[in-house]
Motif scaffolding. Structure first.
Motif, PDB file in Angstrom:
ATOM      1  N   TYR A 205      -2.347  -4.130  -5.346  1.00  0.00           N
ATOM      2  CA  TYR A 205      -2.499  -3.041  -6.309  1.00  0.00           C
ATOM      3  C   TYR A 205      -3.868  -3.091  -6.990  1.00  0.00           C
ATOM      4  N   ARG A 206      -4.332  -4.292  -7.317  1.00  0.00           N
ATOM      5  CA  ARG A 206      -5.655  -4.410  -7.946  1.00  0.00           C
ATOM      6  C   ARG A 206      -6.759  -3.982  -6.995  1.00  0.00           C
ATOM      7  N   GLU A 207      -6.584  -4.276  -5.702  1.00  0.00           N
ATOM      8  CA  GLU A 207      -7.580  -3.831  -4.726  1.00  0.00           C
ATOM      9  C   GLU A 207      -7.625  -2.306  -4.657  1.00  0.00           C
ATOM     10  N   LEU A 208      -6.453  -1.684  -4.717  1.00  0.00           N
ATOM     11  CA  LEU A 208      -6.369  -0.232  -4.583  1.00  0.00           C
ATOM     12  C   LEU A 208      -6.729   0.493  -5.873  1.00  0.00           C
ATOM     13  N   ASP A 209      -6.561  -0.175  -7.006  1.00  0.00           N
ATOM     14  CA  ASP A 209      -6.899   0.405  -8.307  1.00  0.00           C
ATOM     15  C   ASP A 209      -7.666  -0.627  -9.125  1.00  0.00           C
ATOM     16  N   PRO A 210      -8.999  -0.651  -8.984  1.00  0.00           N
ATOM     17  CA  PRO A 210      -9.804  -1.646  -9.697  1.00  0.00           C
ATOM     18  C   PRO A 210      -9.661  -1.574 -11.212  1.00  0.00           C
ATOM     19  N   ALA A 211      -9.145  -0.458 -11.725  1.00  0.00           N
ATOM     20  CA  ALA A 211      -8.958  -0.343 -13.172  1.00  0.00           C
ATOM     21  C   ALA A 211      -7.729  -1.105 -13.662  1.00  0.00           C
ATOM     22  N   LEU A 212      -6.885  -1.534 -12.730  1.00  0.00           N
ATOM     23  CA  LEU A 212      -5.698  -2.294 -13.111  1.00  0.00           C
ATOM     24  C   LEU A 212      -6.135  -3.655 -13.637  1.00  0.00           C
TER      25      LEU A 212
ATOM     26  N   HIS B 172       0.838  -1.201   0.000  1.00  0.00           N
ATOM     27  CA  HIS B 172       0.000   0.000   0.000  1.00  0.00           C
ATOM     28  C   HIS B 172       0.872   1.250   0.000  1.00  0.00           C
TER      29      HIS B 172
ATOM     30  N   GLY C 260       3.475   5.757  -5.909  1.00  0.00           N
ATOM     31  CA  GLY C 260       3.507   5.682  -7.360  1.00  0.00           C
ATOM     32  C   GLY C 260       4.501   4.687  -7.926  1.00  0.00           C
TER      33      GLY C 260
ATOM     34  N   PHE D 230       2.352   1.676  -3.456  1.00  0.00           N
ATOM     35  CA  PHE D 230       1.311   2.100  -4.397  1.00  0.00           C
ATOM     36  C   PHE D 230       1.063   3.601  -4.251  1.00  0.00           C
ATOM     37  N   THR D 231       0.931   4.057  -3.018  1.00  0.00           N
ATOM     38  CA  THR D 231       0.688   5.475  -2.761  1.00  0.00           C
ATOM     39  C   THR D 231       1.833   6.336  -3.281  1.00  0.00           C
TER      40      THR D 231
END
Length: 312
Positions: A286-293, A248, A254, A251-252
């Motif tokens: 990362y997928r949890e934090l950015d569902p568009a991934l 996390h 970048g 991810f934050t």
């Protein structure tokens, strides 16, 4: 580390419960279980190929001769827990709905394709799965699906099935035998090995650990590794929290997924086997934090692990 027994093969747990513990560690070397009742038995999981499953069933014969296997539970849809189903196809085979979905998506044909790829993913898959023979396996899917929780009566022995997924996979069943103080966890618990979050979310796996810790069960039979105690559940929970926190933060900041996986230092978890699974776990965060991934397919995920461990 959690206290555990080093026994392999058929391990008696008392109160009509037995574990089948893989004689070697590593990818795909999974465990199984047997619960006997009056005149019938419940088998918990089959193994990754027919040779391994037959050897296990032969060793169980002294127990199952008088109490034949009438019911099978597949704890989830990874092949190392159901590819041997055709050898017990006479029984009622039960799985959670999410597990059935996974089984339909990845069967022996897909594993043959993966291990045949001329790519880093294929090379890695051949290295870790080369001991298994997927040829000749006829996929036998469960003929009974359940949602949430169900209770079985196995010749007078009460067995609770609880779907705690999606977590490790799309459906993860734990098998609790209250009278024996025993729980067969499937891959919600890896003893002495790195857990892998194929599906997630992490919160569901953490909740599953909390459920296990709250059960009146002191004997833990993991999906992989030796028979153990609740301390192994705590260690898995700690690992998952640590990885989620570390991923996390990156991810934050970048940081790309694989850069994040390479940057994370595992500390007290560094001695867990199959540490390359960190690449999949970080990708799941990362997928949890950015569902568009976009999700990666099997070759993509195995390619990430191959990259992380330098198997290219």
């Amino acid at each position: 580390m959690a206290s555990a027994t080093s026994r392999t093969g058929l391990v008696g747990l008392g109160s009509r419960c037995h574990a089948w513990i893989a004689a070697a560690g590593g990818w795909g070397m999974s465990n199984a279980g047997l619960v006997t009742g009056r005149g019938e038995s419940l088998l918990i999981d089959t193994l990754y190929d027919l040779r391994l499953t037959k050897a296990m069933l032969d060793e169980l014969t002294p127990l199952t001769a008088a109490a034949p296997i009438s019911t099978v539970v597949n704890t989830h849809g990874n092949g190392d827990h159901w590819f041997g189903n055709q050898l017990v196809a006479h029984a009622e085979i039960i799985a959670a709905r999410g597990s059935m979905a996974d089984m339909r998506q990845v069967g022996p044909a897909e594993m043959l394709t993966l291990t045949g790829l001329d790519s880093p993913a294929g090379h890695f898959a051949r290295r870790i799965f080369g001991r298994f023979d997927y040829t000749g396996i006829e996929p036998v899917l469960p003929n009974r699906v359940f949602d949430g929780e169900t209770v079985l009566d196995i010749g007078g022995t009460e067995v609770r099935l609880i779907d705690v997924g999606p977590a490790h996979s799309a459906g993860d069943t734990i098998v609790h035998v209250p009278s024996a103080g025993t729980v067969f966890t499937g891959d919600i618990v890896f003893a002495r090995a790195t857990p892998i979050v194929w599906h997630g979310p992490f919160t569901r796996w953490l909740a599953a650990c909390d459920l296990l810790l709250g059960l009146d069960a002191d004997i833990i039979v993991p999906g992989h590794g030796p028979v153990t105690t609740k301390q192994a559940v705590r260690e898995i929970r700690d690992y998952l929290e640590f990885v989620h926190e570390q991923a996390h933060a990156r991810f934050t900041a970048g940081m790309p997924v694989m850069d994040a996986a390479r940057a994370i230092r595992l500390g007290r978890f560094a001695d867990l086997a199959e540490s390359e699974r960190l690449a999949v776990n970080v990708h799941t965060v990362y997928r949890e934090l950015d569902p568009a991934l976009p999700p990666l397919d099997g070759p993509g995920l195995f390619g990430c692990m191959a990259e992380l461990c330098g198997d290219v």
